[in-house]
Design an enzyme around this catalytic site. Structure first.
Site, short mmCIF file in Angstrom:
data_model
loop_
_atom_site.label_atom_id
_atom_site.label_comp_id
_atom_site.label_asym_id
_atom_site.label_seq_id
_atom_site.Cartn_x
_atom_site.Cartn_y
_atom_site.Cartn_z
N HIS A 102 97.85 60.04 53.80
CA HIS A 102 98.10 60.88 52.62
C HIS A 102 98.80 62.17 53.00
CE1 HIS A 102 95.83 58.23 50.13
NE2 HIS A 102 94.80 58.29 50.93
N SER A 123 102.28 48.35 53.63
CA SER A 123 103.48 48.91 53.02
C SER A 123 104.15 49.90 53.96
CB SER A 123 103.13 49.60 51.70
OG SER A 123 102.14 50.58 51.90
N CYS A 133 89.54 50.88 52.06
CA CYS A 133 89.75 52.33 52.11
C CYS A 133 89.06 52.99 50.94
CB CYS A 133 91.24 52.67 52.14
SG CYS A 133 92.19 51.93 50.82
N CYS A 145 95.78 53.39 56.13
CA CYS A 145 96.13 52.62 54.93
C CYS A 145 97.65 52.40 54.96
CB CYS A 145 95.70 53.41 53.68
SG CYS A 145 95.84 52.48 52.14
N ASP A 174 103.11 47.59 42.53
CA ASP A 174 101.72 48.02 42.68
C ASP A 174 100.96 46.82 43.23
OD1 ASP A 174 99.25 49.76 41.59
OD2 ASP A 174 98.90 47.66 41.09
N1 GLN Z 1 98.55 46.49 51.84
C1 GLN Z 1 98.45 47.61 51.00
C2 GLN Z 1 99.43 48.68 51.46
O1 GLN Z 1 99.65 48.82 52.61
C3 GLN Z 1 97.06 48.20 50.99
C4 GLN Z 1 96.94 49.38 50.04
C5 GLN Z 1 95.53 49.91 49.85
O2 GLN Z 1 94.64 49.56 50.56
N2 GLN Z 1 95.34 50.78 48.92
O3 GLN Z 1 99.98 49.41 50.68
ZN ZN Z 2 94.08 51.21 51.94
#
Ligand code: GLN
Ligand code: ZN
Length: 765
Positions: A705, A446, A657, A737, A502
């Protein structure tokens, strides 16, 4: 009369009142008094609802403005100095520990800058608690008397409640030593904390409480001898105190049997166990009760949304009564109802047939009462008949059963879950296609989910823009993301996932066998709630779910674009699962739907496909042994079923993750490339653990984050450290992530620096 008992009720309010009130307070829009008032209203509402339903034993102190474990840390003054030193109000200290606080100085107030305490998953649920953090200098004392205050508040409403507290052994066990006291063993604090338990329990007794529920949920874990022994120390101590309320010791989310020796002969009035998770434990637990101790039989599921099967519960409770007699058995929820949505009646969009199968917290309260009445000999025949009809209706419904899906799952064989060549050969074929440099760079999927994206999605859902307009908007977003990645020189691109609300819901909405709620919120942590989709029947994919966006993205760039899917285990874990079919079967059904999607993506020209499994680790059963081994086997197999239908030259990625992974668990997936969250793991042993990982790996290099932007030098030094114990020719460069919660500014800079660092290493190696 057999009593009915509810171990705790959701505290978020039927319309998420608590979220609105706490967030408004945090933003400085309302006063502490306003917030306290909302808490009081929610509590009163919950107690009255249970009282009116006829519940005999109603919990108090199940409410919290953030987390019940954090409540206890505040109550026992387990407040690290970095928070205490600001001398904030107790409420603000509490929130600062839960979520951190950054505040500029004003004319009247000092500046504050402190990060939150660690947050950890609550057993195998999706709730997170704030970890008690102890120092050598912790000054244990009572700080206020929240449990007493809330008991009295209910009493003033004319409602007699049973206060609930997390017990001393679990409280310490779930905590950790603070950075300044790393040699401190939390359990060694037992002698210091027991007098505080005695003190608060005495105060409760003085206020009129005749009994309390003390939760020791760690009793369902594998415990070392010294932890098991701590139960005797703790409860013998409390048992020896004068004028305490009676104690019901409660545990849930599994079987207590392996720890029975630890609780046998404890001087408590009774026990509560979870018979939804483990009905087989009845004989064993009944055998250790003394002849006065009561047994609270948890038969109404606190972790799921299915209507109770009265006939089944009735049978189990009857069995308990035969052993113990009516006056020693209590009918209860399996755990607190915290993990269920508040009220099914709010749902207006569910098909009536499906809605009839569900019970949310408000409905579960009534179920407990009906079961208790039934075993007491009251006439509830109308309720029983209606229940039997719902249960059999669900079992035979065409929504529940899809024969074609069942047949296909039965036909899964070894070949379907194995790639056609081992990794080294696949890699060779893939290299011919992609010709990637050393230290290939990519992202997790994302890109920033901007306000503009959310506004347009809402417009589309509401119908104020057409499907064509929305597609045009999404394509423009994809193009922006692709052009940016090309510009900074990333190697394997992503489309950015702008079309997804989501990562589970997006696919769930396109899979037959799922249902969705509008108000089905459940607290995940603090003011963050989730609304899990519900698996109601056999799962299948009527048509392609993600091909359009991926194909568009690939059509506008010569670089490889990853197709992006959510794996079977994550789809399962982040939904409410069925309770009539085992988890493995549901994972395999999802795997088959995803397999078709993976194959469709490949057929449409997508050469790299990522199947995310962030929830793989959290699904691990709490105890070691056969169940855990079986989980690891089917979880990996479901991933391989989803991803093994492709040619050798198609590159399969996966991503993990949220938790410490065991490299052996991910090895079993046989993905060509995995990316794992890593940036906050400063433990060199953790890197070394991945040293022998056979396929390619990207250890996340920055924390998504945080808005913080690491410099190129910082990336270089991070990679240098990893290269000390990791082979350069297997290493990918990527963030921790997805970037959906970040802004564009920091995303641009962080990724640019990351790519520069990769380029640096290409020259070095
Ligand atoms: N492909 C998803 C993203 O990049 C993975 C999200 C996740 O691992 N929580 O948002
Ligand atoms: Zn992730």
């Amino acid at each position: 009369m057999v009593q009915s008992s509810v171990l705790g009720f959701p505290r978020i309010g039927a319309n998420r009142e608590l979220k609105k009130a706490t967030e408004a307070y945090w933003q400085g829009k309302t006063s502490a008094e306003d917030l306290l008032q909302v808490g009081k209203q929610i509590r009163a509402h919950n107690w009255k609802l249970q009282k009116q339903a006829g519940v005999d034993v109603i919990a108090s102190n199940d409410f919290s403005f953030y987390d019940q474990v954090l409540d206890l840390s505040l109550l026992f003054n387990v407040i690290p100095d970095r928070y205490a030193k600001y001398q904030l109000s107790p409420l603000d200290t509490f929130f600062a520990m839960g979520r951190g606080l950054q505040r500029k100085a004003t004319a009247t107030e000092k500046a504050v800058d402190v990060t939150a305490l660690e947050m950890v998953k609550w057993f195998d649920s999706n709730y997170h608690y704030v970890r008690p953090t102890f120092s050598n200098g912790t000054q244990f004392r009572l700080n206020g008397q929240k449990p007493v205050d809330e008991f009295l508040e209910a009493k003033q409403l004319g409602i007699e409640t049973r206060p609930v507290l997390l017990g001393p052994v679990s409280y310490l066990y779930l905590g950790k030593a603070d950075k300044d006291s790393l040699d401190l063993e939390p359990l060694s604090l037992l002698q210091k904390i027991l007098p505080l338990y005695a003190e608060i329990l005495q105060k409760l007794a003085a206020a009129g409480a005749t009994s309390v529920q003390i939760d020791e949920p760690i009793l369902v874990l594998d415990l070392e001898k010294k932890v098991q022994d701590a139960f005797k120390t703790a409860y013998d101590f409390l048992g020896a105190q004068a004028s305490l309320p009676e104690i019901t010791l409660a545990t849930y989310f599994g079987t207590v049997v392996p720890n029975l020796a630890a609780i046998k002969n404890l001087p408590v009035a009774g026990f509560h166990f979870d018979f939804v998770r483990n009905p087989e434990q009845l004989d064993d637990v009944a055998a250790i009760l003394s002849d006065k101790q009561t047994l609270s039989v948890g038969v109404v599921d606190g972790r799921n949304i299915w209507k109770n099967d009265f006939a089944k519960s009735f049978e189990l409770v009857q069995k308990a009564i035969q052993k113990l007699g009516k006056d020693r058995v209590v009918v209860a929820t399996s755990s607190s109802l915290l993990h269920t949505p508040v009220d099914l009646e709010s749902e207006k969009n569910l098909k009536p047939e499906i809605k009839d199968w569900f019970a949310f917290a408000t409905q579960k309260v009534k179920e407990v009462v009906v079961i208790a009445k039934n075993v007491s000999g009251d006439d509830v025949s109308a309720e029983l008949a209606a229940n039997a009809q719902s249960v059999s209706g669900r079992a035979s419904s065409t929504i529940t059963n899809n024969e074609a899906v069942q047949k296909r799952v039965a036909s899964i064989d070894e070949k379907m879950s194995t790639r056609s060549a081992p990794f080294p050969q696949r890699l060779e074929e893939q290299q011919k296609v992609f010709n990637l440099p050393l230290f290939p760079t990519t992202t997790i999927g994302s890109f920033p989910q901007t306000k503009d994206i959310r506004i347009n999605r809402n417009k589309f859902v509401k119908g104020t823009i057409t499907a064509e307009q929305y597609e045009k908007f999404i394509n423009a977003e994809i193009e922006t993301v692709i052009r940016f990645q090309e510009e900074i020189g990333l190697d394997v691109l992503v489309h950015g996932e702008p079309e997804r609300n989501d990562m589970v819901q997006y696919f769930g909405e396109q899979i037959d066998g799922y249902a969705f709620t509008v108000y089905g919120w459940v607290q995940s942590y603090g003011s963050r709630y989730v609304r899990p989709p519900i698996i109601v029947g056999d799962l299948s994919r009527p048509k392609a779910m993600s091909v359009k966006e991926s194909v568009y993205a690939q059509s506008i760039t010569p670089k490889p674009v990853k197709g992006m899917l959510t794996g079977p285990v994550t789809c399962l874990r982040w939904s409410f699962p069925r309770n009539d079919v085992d988890q493995e079967t549901q994972a395999m059904q999802l795997a088959l739907a995803l397999r078709d999607e993976v194959n469709d993506l490949e057929a449409a020209g997508i050469k790299v496909i990522q199947v995310d499994e962030p929830a793989l680790r959290e699904g691990l059963p709490l105890r070691s042994g056969a169940e855990r081994a079986a989980y690891l086997k089917w979880a990996a197999e479901s991933f391989r079923v989803a991803t093994s239908g492709v040619a050798n030259k198609t590159q399969i990625h996966s991503h993990f993750c949220y938790s410490d992974l065991d490299p052996n668990h991910i090895k079993a997936l046989d993905a060509d490339v995995v990316s794992i969250e890593f940036s906050k793991k400063d433990d060199p042993n953790y890197i070394a653990e991945f040293q022998n990982y056979p396929n390619h790996i990207g250890l996340g290099l920055f924390d998504i984050h945080s808005p913080r932007i690491p410099s190129t030098e910082e990336f270089i030094s991070k990679i240098e450290t990893i290269m000390k114990s990791y082979p350069a020719d297997k290493f990918w460069v990527n963030p921790d992530c997805g970037l959906k919660t970040r802004g564009w500014e920091e995303t641009k800079l962080s990724l640019t620096h990351m790519v520069e660092a990769a380029k640096h290493f290409r020259e070095v190696y």
